[in-house]
Design a protein around this motif. Sequence first.
Motif, short mmCIF file in Angstrom:
data_model
loop_
_atom_site.label_atom_id
_atom_site.label_comp_id
_atom_site.label_asym_id
_atom_site.label_seq_id
_atom_site.Cartn_x
_atom_site.Cartn_y
_atom_site.Cartn_z
N SER A 9 0.86 -1.21 0.05
CA SER A 9 -0.03 -0.07 0.34
C SER A 9 0.87 1.12 0.03
O SER A 9 2.01 1.59 0.53
CB SER A 9 -0.90 0.10 1.33
OG SER A 9 -0.93 0.70 1.49
N ARG A 10 1.07 2.19 -0.76
CA ARG A 10 0.41 3.19 -0.61
C ARG A 10 1.22 4.39 0.40
O ARG A 10 1.70 5.50 0.68
CB ARG A 10 1.06 4.08 -2.11
CG ARG A 10 1.61 3.34 -2.95
CD ARG A 10 1.99 5.01 -4.23
NE ARG A 10 1.59 4.81 -5.06
CZ ARG A 10 0.69 4.60 -6.24
NH1 ARG A 10 -0.22 5.46 -5.46
NH2 ARG A 10 0.14 4.41 -7.47
N TYR A 11 0.15 3.66 1.18
CA TYR A 11 -0.30 4.40 2.27
C TYR A 11 1.16 4.55 3.29
O TYR A 11 1.69 5.41 3.49
CB TYR A 11 -1.58 3.98 2.73
CG TYR A 11 -1.95 4.33 4.44
CD1 TYR A 11 -1.51 5.87 4.96
CD2 TYR A 11 -2.05 3.05 5.28
CE1 TYR A 11 -1.80 6.42 6.04
CE2 TYR A 11 -2.54 3.88 7.14
CZ TYR A 11 -2.10 5.09 7.20
OH TYR A 11 -2.16 5.73 8.18
N GLU A 360 -10.72 7.35 -0.71
CA GLU A 360 -10.41 7.75 -2.36
C GLU A 360 -9.13 8.47 -1.86
O GLU A 360 -9.25 10.35 -1.84
CB GLU A 360 -11.89 9.34 -2.34
CG GLU A 360 -12.39 8.93 -1.85
CD GLU A 360 -13.40 9.50 -2.42
OE1 GLU A 360 -13.26 11.05 -2.91
OE2 GLU A 360 -14.51 8.99 -2.23
N GLU A 361 -7.60 7.43 -2.65
CA GLU A 361 -6.43 8.43 -3.84
C GLU A 361 -7.00 9.23 -4.38
O GLU A 361 -7.78 8.99 -5.66
CB GLU A 361 -5.98 7.19 -3.86
CG GLU A 361 -4.48 7.48 -4.87
CD GLU A 361 -3.56 6.49 -4.92
OE1 GLU A 361 -3.96 5.52 -4.82
OE2 GLU A 361 -2.61 7.33 -5.21
N ASN A 362 -6.84 10.66 -4.98
CA ASN A 362 -6.98 10.93 -5.75
C ASN A 362 -6.33 10.52 -6.88
O ASN A 362 -7.10 10.95 -8.19
CB ASN A 362 -5.94 12.55 -5.49
CG ASN A 362 -6.49 13.81 -6.30
OD1 ASN A 362 -7.55 13.80 -6.91
ND2 ASN A 362 -6.45 15.27 -6.50
N CYS A 363 -5.88 9.97 -7.28
CA CYS A 363 -4.81 9.23 -8.80
C CYS A 363 -6.23 8.52 -9.79
O CYS A 363 -6.67 8.36 -10.79
CB CYS A 363 -3.94 8.82 -9.01
SG CYS A 363 -2.74 9.54 -8.76
N ASN A 364 -7.37 7.73 -8.46
CA ASN A 364 -8.20 7.20 -8.73
C ASN A 364 -8.85 7.59 -9.55
O ASN A 364 -9.58 7.16 -10.73
CB ASN A 364 -8.58 6.39 -7.69
CG ASN A 364 -7.79 5.68 -6.52
OD1 ASN A 364 -6.87 5.23 -7.13
ND2 ASN A 364 -8.66 4.62 -5.95
N CYS A 408 -5.27 16.98 -2.86
CA CYS A 408 -4.96 16.44 -1.93
C CYS A 408 -3.81 14.27 -1.97
O CYS A 408 -4.89 14.52 -3.06
CB CYS A 408 -6.65 15.39 -1.22
SG CYS A 408 -6.83 16.96 -0.16
N TYR A 409 -3.34 13.51 -1.12
CA TYR A 409 -3.17 12.48 -1.62
C TYR A 409 -4.97 11.48 -1.93
O TYR A 409 -5.11 10.92 -2.05
CB TYR A 409 -2.50 11.97 -0.63
CG TYR A 409 -2.36 10.73 -1.08
CD1 TYR A 409 -0.01 10.42 -2.08
CD2 TYR A 409 -2.52 9.31 -1.23
CE1 TYR A 409 -0.05 9.38 -2.42
CE2 TYR A 409 -2.19 8.17 -1.83
CZ TYR A 409 -0.85 8.26 -1.98
OH TYR A 409 -0.56 6.69 -2.88
N TYR A 410 -5.55 11.28 -0.20
CA TYR A 410 -6.32 11.04 0.03
C TYR A 410 -7.66 12.11 0.39
O TYR A 410 -7.56 13.65 0.76
CB TYR A 410 -6.65 10.40 1.47
CG TYR A 410 -5.63 8.66 1.62
CD1 TYR A 410 -5.71 7.87 0.32
CD2 TYR A 410 -4.41 9.10 2.16
CE1 TYR A 410 -4.53 7.36 0.20
CE2 TYR A 410 -2.85 7.68 1.92
CZ TYR A 410 -3.98 6.68 1.10
OH TYR A 410 -2.96 5.96 1.09
N SER A 429 3.87 12.69 -4.78
CA SER A 429 3.57 11.35 -5.04
C SER A 429 3.00 11.48 -6.19
O SER A 429 3.06 12.35 -6.38
CB SER A 429 2.68 11.56 -3.98
OG SER A 429 1.55 12.73 -4.05
N CYS A 430 2.37 10.89 -5.91
CA CYS A 430 1.99 10.28 -7.68
C CYS A 430 -0.11 11.21 -7.78
O CYS A 430 0.21 11.52 -8.56
CB CYS A 430 1.31 8.89 -7.05
SG CYS A 430 0.82 8.47 -6.10
N CYS A 431 -0.22 11.87 -6.71
CA CYS A 431 -1.53 12.01 -7.06
C CYS A 431 -1.30 13.40 -7.06
O CYS A 431 -1.61 14.32 -7.82
CB CYS A 431 -1.82 11.92 -5.32
SG CYS A 431 -3.19 10.57 -5.38
N VAL A 432 0.14 14.27 -6.58
CA VAL A 432 0.69 15.34 -6.84
C VAL A 432 0.95 15.43 -8.43
O VAL A 432 0.68 16.30 -9.01
CB VAL A 432 1.89 16.06 -5.94
CG1 VAL A 432 2.68 17.36 -6.64
CG2 VAL A 432 1.46 16.20 -4.22
ZN LIG Z 1 -1.92 8.84 -6.02
#
Ligand SMILES: [Zn+2]
Length: 625
Positions: A9-11, A360-364, A408-410, A429-432
């Motif tokens: 998990s990336r968490y 809710e990971e933002n990338c999703n 946000c990431y989450y 991060s992936c989400c940024v």
């Molecule tokens: Zn992400």
Amino acid sequence: MKNVVYKRSRYSKQQRTDLPLIKSLIVVLLLTAGLIQSCNHEKGYLPKAKQLVPQKAFGFKVGEVKLLDSPFKESQDAEAKYLLSLNLDRLLAPFQNESGIKTEASPYPGWETNFLPGVALSFYLSGTSRLYALTGEGIYLKNIRYILDHLRKCQLNNGGYLLGSRDGKEVFSKLEEEGYYPEFDNWIKGHGEPYYVMEKLFSGLIDVYKICNIPLALTIAVDLADWLQKHMSHISDEDLQKIMFTEYGGLNWVLADLYAITGNAEYLAMSKRWHDNGVLVPLTKGIDILTGIHANSQFPKVSGLAYRYRYTADSSEWKGAVFFWESVVNHRSYVTGGNSSNELFSPKDSLSHTLNPNTEENCNEYNMLKLTSLLFQMEPRVEFADYMERTLYNHILSAQNIKDGRVCYYLPLMPAVQKIYQSLYDIFSCCVCSAMDSYTRHSEYIYAHSDSVLYLNLFIASSLTWREKGISVRQETRFPFEDNSVLTFKCKRKTRLCLKVRHPYWLSEPMRLWINGEEHPLIPTDGYYSIHRTWATGDRVEIHLPMNTRIERMPDDENKIALFYGPVLLAGTFDEETAVALSEAHDAPAVIPGEVPVCQWLEAADEPMYFRLNVPSSVDINLKP
Ligand SMILES: [Zn+2]
């Protein structure tokens, strides 16, 4: 069968980073002891492969739809400002380091150094291409050309190979010599996820080629694909399946896209080898294996399935993609349109116990919107458009700080937990990084078309220039702050066209529509109102969209309720002292509405879409979008 938690998990990874200060309050309430959560830039681009399954709808070319003033425009502008503030040499540094080219610049910190070096630049290319098409500002094109020139030097120094991954070449050589090895999956060692970052680079280059029509971008992508083909020739199908245990993005998608662009059937064959049997085979058979698996790893590979279907006509690929979408949206998504808890898919229809700070990971949602667009283009169903609206308003906008572009990431849905926006320059991060593309895409969801139909899916202030038809449409609205929208047509010549206006699921009364002041009778069919007409300059369509307070319930706990106004989820806000106390207690106030009908729960406050709760509760609660 990968029906257990198989992804790291990336968490946990994110916890190791220094998170920025908590800045903003997530909006949650409890009701009855339950929850309330609360240039024709494509000129010259002609696909060479034959599409076997025709599309029923098309997105407009990037730049043909532009945002007018609205929260979406502010959101796009905030992302643009961020992208323009980034140092290109620092974005390029991971690629130069990996290719042995000397650079004075140091890579950005965080994931750009540790986990996914080079991903930022890949998303930067996608977002910057869009902004160039949307604004026409030369700075974006200048930055893209600078990056491409340097990437090409890196590539020519490495025989076609190109990546920013630390030790990527070493990892690939080892795979070629030994096949799959157990430590491959251990990305914490700093090797990252080399196929994931490669897919993002392909996506960025393809976007530059398609949107900005720069041939060098395609040259780089094709040379990299040819390198990948040689690399894959050393790896057995069996080992490739083991490699796909690790996140590899949508290599099946970008390779199918390269096939579409170039007509080179080798790329389609490569796309078919990137077919994760553990996940995709069950989906194509209608078997739901999503519970407990890493959510974001799945979206791009399913998009690959949906896209490749156009060129294979393999109906199982289409069915698998739609089955996945329905399994996620109808059975594993929260009221915001978002999904995942600690990055994993929840059990089917069982969401009430999954609320925590890491939902809710933002990338999703970025990836789900891309998949949804692909599905809509093949089958323009209203539920796809409904999903776009729900997610754009309630997840995408909510996960960004419009003032400075941080995301946000989450998006945490746990009651009384606060949103955490990530630093713009320290984490990457992936989400940024995905936000660099995500927040430049808002305009692409508003309209779609076929030869004889114009779909109006979203009520967002915008201007559309449909060059092929010689038609311009200006949509002026303050929706959802007001309940109407007005379209004005300009046509080079009178044009027969069916305007399909989406019939929103959240209407409180029937929608009404006037054409040039005269009311037009409306009968919805398949979720749309169809208006057949010969359109001319000056035609004006006024749409009235009545909305009111409404609730949605958790599928597995009817006492947990979310409060909406029209399509917009409302968030509860408290004074600072109460917010701190609730946050420390991980609790939220109970609200006892008694027999009061839902439409009377809210009392308008001073600003549009701001309300006071009008039923008894343990503390004063104000609500806002
Ligand atoms: Zn992400």
